[in-house]
Design an enzyme around this catalytic site. Structure first.
Site, PDB file in Angstrom:
ATOM      1  N   GLY A  55      32.597  38.406  34.013  1.00 29.00           N
ATOM      2  CA  GLY A  55      32.994  39.797  33.957  1.00 29.00           C
ATOM      3  C   GLY A  55      34.264  40.118  34.727  1.00 29.00           C
ATOM      4  O   GLY A  55      34.646  41.271  34.830  1.00 29.00           O
ATOM      5  N   CYS A  56      34.903  39.097  35.270  1.00 26.70           N
ATOM      6  CA  CYS A  56      36.160  39.282  35.992  1.00 26.70           C
ATOM      7  C   CYS A  56      37.299  38.748  35.134  1.00 26.70           C
ATOM      8  O   CYS A  56      37.190  37.660  34.567  1.00 26.70           O
ATOM      9  CB  CYS A  56      36.140  38.541  37.332  1.00 26.70           C
ATOM     10  SG  CYS A  56      34.931  39.169  38.503  1.00 26.70           S
ATOM     11  N   VAL A  57      38.387  39.489  35.047  1.00 27.26           N
ATOM     12  CA  VAL A  57      39.557  39.020  34.308  1.00 27.26           C
ATOM     13  C   VAL A  57      40.171  37.836  35.049  1.00 27.26           C
ATOM     14  O   VAL A  57      40.536  36.836  34.445  1.00 27.26           O
ATOM     15  CB  VAL A  57      40.582  40.162  34.122  1.00 27.26           C
ATOM     16  CG1 VAL A  57      41.866  39.651  33.502  1.00 27.26           C
ATOM     17  CG2 VAL A  57      39.984  41.261  33.269  1.00 27.26           C
ATOM     18  N   SER A  58      40.279  37.952  36.372  1.00 30.91           N
ATOM     19  CA  SER A  58      40.758  36.841  37.195  1.00 30.91           C
ATOM     20  C   SER A  58      39.612  35.844  37.360  1.00 30.91           C
ATOM     21  O   SER A  58      38.455  36.180  37.151  1.00 30.91           O
ATOM     22  CB  SER A  58      41.164  37.342  38.578  1.00 30.91           C
ATOM     23  OG  SER A  58      42.136  38.345  38.483  1.00 30.91           O
TER      24      SER A  58
END
Length: 150
Positions: A55-58
């Site tokens: 759920g994190c772009v990074s």
């Protein structure tokens, strides 16, 4: 596996106080980045799919170690990110939640601190969602530990 901690993280009360002293958001961003730089180096062998936060772009990794103190499970978190600001957000969460009993972590509201520091209004929606994903992961780890203890 026990994670090494070479330096003491900045206590959450110090982070909150330092944020209140910084009026300019450029200074606050620099401070968040500096918090990330102070994180204990995250071991390469811990950069696994199991430790990756969904759920994190990074790219974000969180590793959890469980210790028992006074008969209660205490969670110790270590983490890292490939993005400077996100690494600072990891540092803030570690300062807030690491070293606390699992029951306290389950009841803590890191999102309230996120808003109190003004981060919700000054970060991109993707970074805000990533912060929420990190919180969810830490709470899930605490909940799992509590379920095992029953």
């Amino acid at each position: 596996m026990q994670l090494e901690t070479n330096s003491r993280p900045t206590p959450i009360d110090d982070i909150i106080e330092n944020f209140s002293l910084l009026d300019d958001w450029d200074d606050r961003y620099r401070y968040v980045i500096e918090l990330g730089r102070k994180l204990t180096p995250f071991p390469d062998e811990q950069r696994t799919d199991a430790n990756k936060v969904e759920g994190c772009v990074s790219q974000v990794w969180l590793a959890t170690t469980i210790e028992h103190r006074d008969g209660r499970p205490v969670l110790i978190f270590a983490g890292d990110s490939d993005a400077h600001i996100v690494r600072g957000l990891v540092a803030i969460l570690i300062a807030l939640l690491s070293g606390r009993p699992a029951a306290e972590i389950s009841g803590e509201n890191p999102l309230a601190l996120f808003e109190r520091l003004g981060l919700g209004a000054h970060l991109t929606p993707q970074r805000s969602n990533g912060f929420r994903s990190m919180v969810s992961r830490m709470r899930a780890d605490a909940t799992a530990v509590l379920a095992e203890a029953r």
